[in-house]
Design a protein around this motif. Structure first.
Motif, PDB file in Angstrom:
ATOM      1  N   SER A 121      36.727  59.097  -5.491  1.00 22.67           N
ATOM      2  CA  SER A 121      36.486  57.877  -4.712  1.00 22.67           C
ATOM      3  C   SER A 121      35.992  58.209  -3.311  1.00 22.67           C
ATOM      4  CB  SER A 121      37.756  57.036  -4.620  1.00 22.67           C
ATOM      5  OG  SER A 121      38.091  56.521  -5.863  1.00 22.67           O
ATOM      6  N   GLU A 122      36.584  59.224  -2.702  1.00 22.83           N
ATOM      7  CA  GLU A 122      36.122  59.648  -1.373  1.00 22.83           C
ATOM      8  C   GLU A 122      34.672  60.118  -1.441  1.00 22.83           C
ATOM      9  OE1 GLU A 122      38.690  62.116   1.159  1.00 22.83           O
ATOM     10  OE2 GLU A 122      40.302  61.686  -0.266  1.00 22.83           O
ATOM     11  N   ILE A 123      34.352  60.887  -2.452  1.00 24.55           N
ATOM     12  CA  ILE A 123      32.976  61.371  -2.612  1.00 24.55           C
ATOM     13  C   ILE A 123      32.022  60.193  -2.795  1.00 24.55           C
ATOM     14  CG2 ILE A 123      31.421  62.644  -4.171  1.00 24.55           C
ATOM     15  CD1 ILE A 123      33.765  64.648  -4.572  1.00 24.55           C
ATOM     16  N   ASN A 124      32.413  59.211  -3.587  1.00 22.76           N
ATOM     17  CA  ASN A 124      31.570  58.027  -3.786  1.00 22.76           C
ATOM     18  C   ASN A 124      31.359  57.261  -2.484  1.00 22.76           C
ATOM     19  OD1 ASN A 124      31.376  58.674  -6.500  1.00 22.76           O
ATOM     20  ND2 ASN A 124      32.965  57.247  -7.123  1.00 22.76           N
ATOM     21  N   GLU A 125      32.401  57.167  -1.656  1.00 25.18           N
ATOM     22  CA  GLU A 125      32.268  56.510  -0.352  1.00 25.18           C
ATOM     23  C   GLU A 125      31.276  57.270   0.529  1.00 25.18           C
ATOM     24  OE1 GLU A 125      36.063  55.895   1.562  1.00 25.18           O
ATOM     25  OE2 GLU A 125      36.903  55.061  -0.283  1.00 25.18           O
ATOM     26  N   TRP A 126      31.351  58.595   0.493  1.00 23.79           N
ATOM     27  CA  TRP A 126      30.424  59.403   1.289  1.00 23.79           C
ATOM     28  C   TRP A 126      28.985  59.206   0.829  1.00 23.79           C
ATOM     29  CZ3 TRP A 126      33.814  64.391   0.813  1.00 23.79           C
ATOM     30  CH2 TRP A 126      34.922  64.260   1.660  1.00 23.79           C
ATOM     31  N   LYS A 127      28.785  59.103  -0.472  1.00 28.01           N
ATOM     32  CA  LYS A 127      27.433  58.860  -0.992  1.00 28.01           C
ATOM     33  C   LYS A 127      26.900  57.518  -0.492  1.00 28.01           C
ATOM     34  CE  LYS A 127      27.810  61.560  -5.251  1.00 28.01           C
ATOM     35  NZ  LYS A 127      27.835  61.464  -6.731  1.00 28.01           N
TER      36      LYS A 127
ATOM     37  N   GLU B 272      23.503  56.634   2.062  1.00 25.70           N
ATOM     38  CA  GLU B 272      22.474  55.609   1.878  1.00 25.70           C
ATOM     39  C   GLU B 272      22.333  54.731   3.121  1.00 25.70           C
ATOM     40  OE1 GLU B 272      20.237  55.692  -0.522  1.00 25.70           O
ATOM     41  OE2 GLU B 272      21.341  57.478  -1.161  1.00 25.70           O
ATOM     42  N   LEU B 273      23.446  54.415   3.770  1.00 21.06           N
ATOM     43  CA  LEU B 273      23.389  53.643   5.016  1.00 21.06           C
ATOM     44  C   LEU B 273      22.676  54.425   6.111  1.00 21.06           C
ATOM     45  CD1 LEU B 273      26.984  52.111   5.084  1.00 21.06           C
ATOM     46  CD2 LEU B 273      24.838  50.914   4.610  1.00 21.06           C
ATOM     47  N   PHE B 274      22.949  55.705   6.186  1.00 17.42           N
ATOM     48  CA  PHE B 274      22.292  56.535   7.192  1.00 17.42           C
ATOM     49  C   PHE B 274      20.792  56.666   6.907  1.00 17.42           C
ATOM     50  CE2 PHE B 274      26.662  58.572   7.725  1.00 17.42           C
ATOM     51  CZ  PHE B 274      26.979  57.762   8.805  1.00 17.42           C
ATOM     52  N   ARG B 275      20.436  56.715   5.640  1.00 15.95           N
ATOM     53  CA  ARG B 275      19.002  56.754   5.289  1.00 15.95           C
ATOM     54  C   ARG B 275      18.313  55.467   5.736  1.00 15.95           C
ATOM     55  NH1 ARG B 275      20.066  59.601  -0.187  1.00 15.95           N
ATOM     56  NH2 ARG B 275      19.475  61.716   0.354  1.00 15.95           N
ATOM     57  N   ALA B 276      18.983  54.354   5.563  1.00 16.56           N
ATOM     58  CA  ALA B 276      18.430  53.077   6.008  1.00 16.56           C
ATOM     59  C   ALA B 276      18.264  53.081   7.523  1.00 16.56           C
ATOM     60  CB  ALA B 276      19.322  51.924   5.565  1.00 16.56           C
TER      61      ALA B 276
ATOM     62  N   ASN C  30      18.131  65.584   9.586  1.00 15.97           N
ATOM     63  CA  ASN C  30      18.822  66.879   9.602  1.00 15.97           C
ATOM     64  C   ASN C  30      20.328  66.692   9.414  1.00 15.97           C
ATOM     65  OD1 ASN C  30      16.504  68.389   9.917  1.00 15.97           O
ATOM     66  ND2 ASN C  30      16.638  68.432  12.141  1.00 15.97           N
ATOM     67  N   ASN C  31      20.876  65.687  10.085  1.00 16.99           N
ATOM     68  CA  ASN C  31      22.307  65.403   9.943  1.00 16.99           C
ATOM     69  C   ASN C  31      22.634  64.885   8.543  1.00 16.99           C
ATOM     70  OD1 ASN C  31      23.489  66.138  12.482  1.00 16.99           O
ATOM     71  ND2 ASN C  31      22.361  64.454  13.387  1.00 16.99           N
ATOM     72  N   ILE C  32      21.751  64.081   7.977  1.00 14.78           N
ATOM     73  CA  ILE C  32      21.962  63.600   6.610  1.00 14.78           C
ATOM     74  C   ILE C  32      21.978  64.784   5.646  1.00 14.78           C
ATOM     75  CG2 ILE C  32      20.895  62.334   4.690  1.00 14.78           C
ATOM     76  CD1 ILE C  32      19.990  60.237   6.784  1.00 14.78           C
ATOM     77  N   LYS C  33      21.073  65.718   5.859  1.00 12.74           N
ATOM     78  CA  LYS C  33      21.030  66.903   4.988  1.00 12.74           C
ATOM     79  C   LYS C  33      22.341  67.680   5.070  1.00 12.74           C
ATOM     80  CE  LYS C  33      18.463  70.970   3.765  1.00 12.74           C
ATOM     81  NZ  LYS C  33      17.555  71.993   4.113  1.00 12.74           N
ATOM     82  N   ALA C  34      22.862  67.851   6.269  1.00 15.59           N
ATOM     83  CA  ALA C  34      24.141  68.556   6.444  1.00 15.59           C
ATOM     84  C   ALA C  34      25.263  67.784   5.749  1.00 15.59           C
ATOM     85  CB  ALA C  34      24.451  68.724   7.926  1.00 15.59           C
ATOM     86  N   PHE C  35      25.237  66.474   5.876  1.00 14.23           N
ATOM     87  CA  PHE C  35      26.232  65.609   5.238  1.00 14.23           C
ATOM     88  C   PHE C  35      26.159  65.778   3.718  1.00 14.23           C
ATOM     89  CE2 PHE C  35      28.432  61.918   3.851  1.00 14.23           C
ATOM     90  CZ  PHE C  35      28.997  61.238   4.911  1.00 14.23           C
ATOM     91  N   GLU C  36      24.944  65.722   3.177  1.00 10.50           N
ATOM     92  CA  GLU C  36      24.755  65.867   1.732  1.00 10.50           C
ATOM     93  C   GLU C  36      25.242  67.226   1.230  1.00 10.50           C
ATOM     94  OE1 GLU C  36      20.929  63.138   0.619  1.00 10.50           O
ATOM     95  OE2 GLU C  36      20.535  64.988   1.715  1.00 10.50           O
ATOM     96  N   GLU C  37      24.992  68.264   2.001  1.00 11.69           N
ATOM     97  CA  GLU C  37      25.445  69.601   1.609  1.00 11.69           C
ATOM     98  C   GLU C  37      26.967  69.657   1.521  1.00 11.69           C
ATOM     99  OE1 GLU C  37      23.589  72.163   4.480  1.00 11.69           O
ATOM    100  OE2 GLU C  37      21.635  72.023   3.501  1.00 11.69           O
ATOM    101  N   LYS C  38      27.654  69.029   2.453  1.00 11.27           N
ATOM    102  CA  LYS C  38      29.117  69.004   2.424  1.00 11.27           C
ATOM    103  C   LYS C  38      29.629  68.168   1.253  1.00 11.27           C
ATOM    104  CE  LYS C  38      30.148  71.823   5.537  1.00 11.27           C
ATOM    105  NZ  LYS C  38      30.792  73.078   5.138  1.00 11.27           N
ATOM    106  N   VAL C  39      28.952  67.076   0.953  1.00  8.77           N
ATOM    107  CA  VAL C  39      29.342  66.268  -0.203  1.00  8.77           C
ATOM    108  C   VAL C  39      29.186  67.088  -1.486  1.00  8.77           C
ATOM    109  CG1 VAL C  39      28.761  64.232  -1.597  1.00  8.77           C
ATOM    110  CG2 VAL C  39      28.894  64.037   0.891  1.00  8.77           C
TER     111      VAL C  39
END
Length: 96
Positions: free
Chosen positions: A13-19, A23-27, A42-51
């Motif tokens: 559930s936490e992972i789904n919230e992060w995903k 999407e909000l950050f992409r918007a 760049n920050n989104i990429k770092a976020f995605e890597e941690k997810v």
């Protein structure tokens, strides 16, 4: 449902919230200036890597047997806290 299954559902559930946050950050990035887009992306990429790292750790934990789950869970939780901290830091940057 076993403790293991419930725990894995909680983490998923936490992972789904992060995903969803990604999407909000992409918007947000789509309406930003060119310079801001670079930073946000760049920050989104770092976020995605941690997810993705979190998903991999959860996969390892989910493959544990009931007898090894408790010991693996302790190791997982230490790593999970590091991942969560990194995601919180990135979220702060993206919300700034």
């Amino acid at each position: 449902m076993s403790d293991k299954e419930l725990y894995i559902q909680k983490i998923q559930s936490e992972i789904n919230e992060w995903k969803a946050q990604i999407e909000l950050f992409r918007a947000k990035a789509s309406s930003a200036t060119a310079d801001a887009k670079i930073s946000i992306n760049n920050n989104i990429k770092a976020f995605e890597e941690k997810v993705e790292e979190g998903k991999a750790k959860l996969e390892e934990l989910s493959k544990s047997t009931e007898s090894t789950f408790d010991s693996m869970k302790k190791t997982f939780e230490t790593k999970w806290e590091i991942i969560k901290t990194a995601i919180k830091d990135t979220t702060k940057k993206l919300n700034a």
